[in-house]
Design an enzyme around this catalytic site. Structure first.
Site, PDB file in Angstrom:
ATOM      1  N   ASP A 184     -34.098   1.968  83.107  1.00  0.00           N
ATOM      2  CA  ASP A 184     -33.747   2.700  81.883  1.00  0.00           C
ATOM      3  C   ASP A 184     -34.189   4.162  81.953  1.00  0.00           C
ATOM      4  O   ASP A 184     -34.016   4.914  81.003  1.00  0.00           O
ATOM      5  CB  ASP A 184     -34.277   2.005  80.609  1.00  0.00           C
ATOM      6  CG  ASP A 184     -35.784   1.890  80.580  1.00  0.00           C
ATOM      7  OD1 ASP A 184     -36.445   2.268  81.566  1.00  0.00           O
ATOM      8  OD2 ASP A 184     -36.302   1.385  79.563  1.00  0.00           O
ATOM      9  N   SER A 201     -41.159  -2.495  83.122  1.00  0.00           N
ATOM     10  CA  SER A 201     -40.639  -1.167  83.471  1.00  0.00           C
ATOM     11  C   SER A 201     -41.297  -0.562  84.718  1.00  0.00           C
ATOM     12  O   SER A 201     -41.215  -1.131  85.786  1.00  0.00           O
ATOM     13  CB  SER A 201     -40.825  -0.282  82.240  1.00  0.00           C
ATOM     14  OG  SER A 201     -40.264   0.965  82.426  1.00  0.00           O
ATOM     15  N   ARG A 228     -53.758  11.926  75.858  1.00  0.00           N
ATOM     16  CA  ARG A 228     -53.039  12.765  76.817  1.00  0.00           C
ATOM     17  C   ARG A 228     -53.079  14.219  76.350  1.00  0.00           C
ATOM     18  O   ARG A 228     -52.817  14.498  75.184  1.00  0.00           O
ATOM     19  CB  ARG A 228     -51.575  12.338  76.925  1.00  0.00           C
ATOM     20  CG  ARG A 228     -51.382  10.988  77.529  1.00  0.00           C
ATOM     21  CD  ARG A 228     -49.943  10.783  77.978  1.00  0.00           C
ATOM     22  NE  ARG A 228     -49.580   9.380  77.986  1.00  0.00           N
ATOM     23  CZ  ARG A 228     -50.004   8.483  78.875  1.00  0.00           C
ATOM     24  NH1 ARG A 228     -50.812   8.861  79.848  1.00  0.00           N
ATOM     25  NH2 ARG A 228     -49.628   7.220  78.793  1.00  0.00           N
ATOM     26  N   GLU A 238     -36.454  12.084  76.989  1.00  0.00           N
ATOM     27  CA  GLU A 238     -37.862  12.387  77.199  1.00  0.00           C
ATOM     28  C   GLU A 238     -37.934  13.092  78.553  1.00  0.00           C
ATOM     29  O   GLU A 238     -37.107  12.829  79.438  1.00  0.00           O
ATOM     30  CB  GLU A 238     -38.694  11.110  77.244  1.00  0.00           C
ATOM     31  CG  GLU A 238     -38.795  10.430  75.892  1.00  0.00           C
ATOM     32  CD  GLU A 238     -39.841   9.322  75.878  1.00  0.00           C
ATOM     33  OE1 GLU A 238     -40.694   9.362  74.993  1.00  0.00           O
ATOM     34  OE2 GLU A 238     -39.799   8.429  76.739  1.00  0.00           O
TER      35      GLU A 238
HETATM   36  P1  NG1 Z   1     -47.556   7.243  75.897  1.00  0.00           P
HETATM   37  O1  NG1 Z   1     -48.465   6.381  76.684  1.00  0.00           O
HETATM   38  O2  NG1 Z   1     -47.570   6.975  74.402  1.00  0.00           O
HETATM   39  O3  NG1 Z   1     -47.760   8.706  76.207  1.00  0.00           O
HETATM   40  C1  NG1 Z   1     -45.546   6.842  77.644  1.00  0.00           C
HETATM   41  C2  NG1 Z   1     -44.677   8.042  77.907  1.00  0.00           C
HETATM   42  C3  NG1 Z   1     -43.544   8.059  76.893  1.00  0.00           C
HETATM   43  C4  NG1 Z   1     -42.771   6.741  76.859  1.00  0.00           C
HETATM   44  C5  NG1 Z   1     -43.747   5.559  76.764  1.00  0.00           C
HETATM   45  C6  NG1 Z   1     -43.051   4.214  76.889  1.00  0.00           C
HETATM   46  C7  NG1 Z   1     -45.351  10.305  78.609  1.00  0.00           C
HETATM   47  C8  NG1 Z   1     -46.204  11.482  78.352  1.00  0.00           C
HETATM   48  N1  NG1 Z   1     -45.452   9.289  77.737  1.00  0.00           N
HETATM   49  O4  NG1 Z   1     -46.042   6.916  76.325  1.00  0.00           O
HETATM   50  O5  NG1 Z   1     -42.689   9.128  77.162  1.00  0.00           O
HETATM   51  O6  NG1 Z   1     -41.918   6.636  77.941  1.00  0.00           O
HETATM   52  O7  NG1 Z   1     -44.780   5.642  77.745  1.00  0.00           O
HETATM   53  O8  NG1 Z   1     -42.805   3.822  78.195  1.00  0.00           O
HETATM   54  O9  NG1 Z   1     -44.593  10.277  79.588  1.00  0.00           O
HETATM   55 ZN    ZN Z   2     -38.212   1.498  82.057  1.00  0.00          ZN
END
Ligand code: NG1
Ligand code: ZN
EC number: 5.4.2.3
Length: 540
Positions: free
Chosen positions: A285, A64, A511, A377
């Site tokens: 995506d 990705s 985070r 998201e």
């Molecule tokens: P994590 O690392 O769990 O916060 C991140 C993105 C998710 C999602 C995933 C999968 C943020 C805050 N978090 O997850 O929205 O896209 O990666 O790719 O953007």
């Molecule tokens: Zn992607």
């Protein structure tokens, strides 16, 4: 078969000191660590297909938005959904088995899950443009051959295209058929639906599409050929960052993640003031829009803004079609959605909002509880899903006026235009373009629908992120004890303040998100909460 698995696995040995985990995005890491993982994911795909009576499972090799040296692998269930939860654990188990135990673990899964080894297993797979892709495909194929699995190699695809093809394969020749089982079928379905949805309208000005130098580039070029055939160019698409030959340029200073985190356009963008731009990520995506406002500078139109645009447009169509009473329309977000967007959906659009944990599978699942479930998201990953009742109503409702007939017509087109399996940057882009054309909006008018609260996302490195346990769709910490109370106390001092901390599912970090009425208050709140988390995360 056992001998074949053993022989093949000896070519794909596991690095001894590594622990792998199937996370929200499958397995993802430096590509040179993935060989054994991909081989074993091939074994899981065979088991999963047999468990489901020989239905076809999808395998996508991509990382990705990660840097070019990374790669990853994820499994797609028969209807194009993300892999069922319990199978994430089986995948993790198999990925971590010692080489000498691999066959034993494989057999024990087969037994535990009552899988008939005689059933024909079927798999389709594809990859993004990373240099490490072809070697990883060979590891996958070794597992498929060893397990006697039938397979089709779709070569280079976007992730959503593989989801589309998985669903098409499994529904071919049934009343639920999702489309022609080919890449061409995907372009035809989208472009035909786009022409029907646009109804001869045109968007204001061109849209510049940044393809992150990933697989979205060649695929968008292909899609544009089909669009031109049908619509005489109802939308003017300018493609940038579509170099897939220079491996190191993938996601480098471009792409959805770059734009969202840096809050600026890729340096290669030549778009002028008020001109619409969007960025895809490396496997197409995710999508986010943005533009430069001569007065206020860079303006981001993120996943929340796309969700609200879609919900408002579809809500209006449902009313015009006299379906608003019988269809439940709702929006699904995560805690990262800007508070202003949530308020706008509830107060201005009058629609319910559901909050789920991070990870598209949770959002998708919650969205299917509505007849029209809009989920995104904030980072731009999302889609709109229609229930069987909604699709039936779009096709069977008897219109009593030309306006009602037109609304029903547009709803039917949208149901074909919007990828029902997963968030799809190309399909989402055509959806946004359709809505802007219907409303005759520039990005500025879209931006003005509501004003985001200033917010800040901070990544906190801790020794053990697993100490941070949450509840209430990740909005509250239950552990470490007492930390939530301290966060609450900080939040209460800030106007319209909101803040939460959670362990990342994809990185070794916690985070912290904070928002407030002013930039200063949001930044201050984020840094104080991050400070608390840093203290708690030390030493454990
Ligand atoms: P994590 O690392 O769990 O916060 C991140 C993105 C998710 C999602 C995933 C999968 C943020 C805050 N978090 O997850 O929205 O896209 O990666 O790719 O953007
Ligand atoms: Zn992607």
């Amino acid at each position: 078969m056992d001998g074949k698995i053993l022989a093949a696995s000896s070519k794909h040995t596991k690095p001894v000191d590594r622990v792998f985990q199937y996370g929200t995005a499958g397995f993802r890491m430096k590509a040179n660590l993935l060989d054994s993982v991909v081989f074993r994911v091939g074994l899981v795909a065979a088991l999963r297909s047999r468990k489901l009576g020989g239905q076809t499972i999808g395998v996508m090799i991509t990382a990705s938005h990660n840097p070019p040296e990374d790669n990853g692998v994820k499994l797609v269930d028969p209807m194009g959904e993300m892999l069922e939860n319990s199978w994430e654990a089986y995948s993790t188990e198999l990925a971590n088995a010692r080489d000498e135990d691999l066959l034993k673990v494989y057999k024990s899964l087969e037994e535990k899950l009552k899988i008939n080894g005689e059933t024909t297993a079927r798999v389709i797979y594809a990859r993004d443009t990373r240099a490490s892709g072809p070697a990883l495909v060979r590891a996958l194929v070794d597992a498929l051959d060893a397990t006697g699995t039938e397979y089709t190699d779709y070569k280079l695809l976007t992730t959503p295209q593989l989801h589309y093809l998985t669903r098409c394969t499994n529904t071919e020749g049934t009343p639920q058929s999702y489309g022609d089982v080919s890449e061409k079928g995907y372009y035809e379905k989208l472009s035909e639906a786009f022409v029907r949805a646009m109804k001869g309208k045109k968007t204001v000005g061109a849209v510049t599409v940044d393809c992150a130098n990933g697989v979205g580039g060649p695929k968008l070029h292909e899609l544009v050929k089909y669009l031109k055939k049908g619509s005489e160019g109802g939308v003017d698409i300018k493609i940038i960052n579509d170099d897939v030959l220079k491996a190191e340029s993938l996601n480098h200073e471009c792409g959805a993640d770059f734009v969202k985190t840096k809050q600026r356009a890729p340096p290669t963008s030549k778009a002028g003031n008020n001109e619409r731009c969007c960025s895809l990520d490396g496997d197409a995506d995710r999508i986010i829009y943005y533009f430069n406002d001569p007065e206020h500078g860079f303006r981001l139109l993120d996943g929340d803004k796309i969700a609200t645009l879609a919900a408002s447009f579809i809500g209006d169509l449902a009313r015009e079609a006299r379906l608003a009473e019988e269809l439940k329309i709702g929006v699904v977000q995560t805690a990262y959605a800007n508070g202003a967007s949530t308020k706008y959906v509830e107060k201005s659009l009058g629609l319910p909002v559901v909050c789920t944990p991070t990870g598209v599978k949770w959002l998708h699942h919650a969205a299917t509880k509505f007849d029209v479930g809009v989920y995104f998201e904030a980072n731009g990953h999302g889609t709109v899903v229609f229930s069987p009742q909604a699709l039936k109503a779009f096709h069977t409702k008897e219109p009593e006026s030309p306006a009602q007939a037109a609304a029903l017509n547009t709803l039917r087109a949208l149901a074909d235009l919007i990828n029902q399996t997963v968030g799809d940057a190309l399909s989402d882009m055509l959806l946004v373009e359709t809505i802007l054309a219907h409303k005759a909006w520039t990005p500025r008018e879209w931006d003005l629908t509501y004003v985001d609260l200033p917010n800040r996302l901070v990544r906190v490195e801790v020794k053990n992120r697993n100490l941070f346990k949450t509840t209430d769709a990740e909005r509250k910490l239950v552990e470490p004890q007492g930390l939530q109370e301290q966060i609450d106390a900080l939040v209460s001092k800030v106007r319209d303040g909101r803040s939460f901390a959670r362990a990342s599912g994809t990185e070794d970090a916690v985070r912290v998100y904070a928002e407030a009425v002013t930039r200063g208050e949001a930044d201050d709140l984020a840094s104080k909460v991050a400070g608390l988390c840093r203290q708690e995360g030390v030493g454990s």
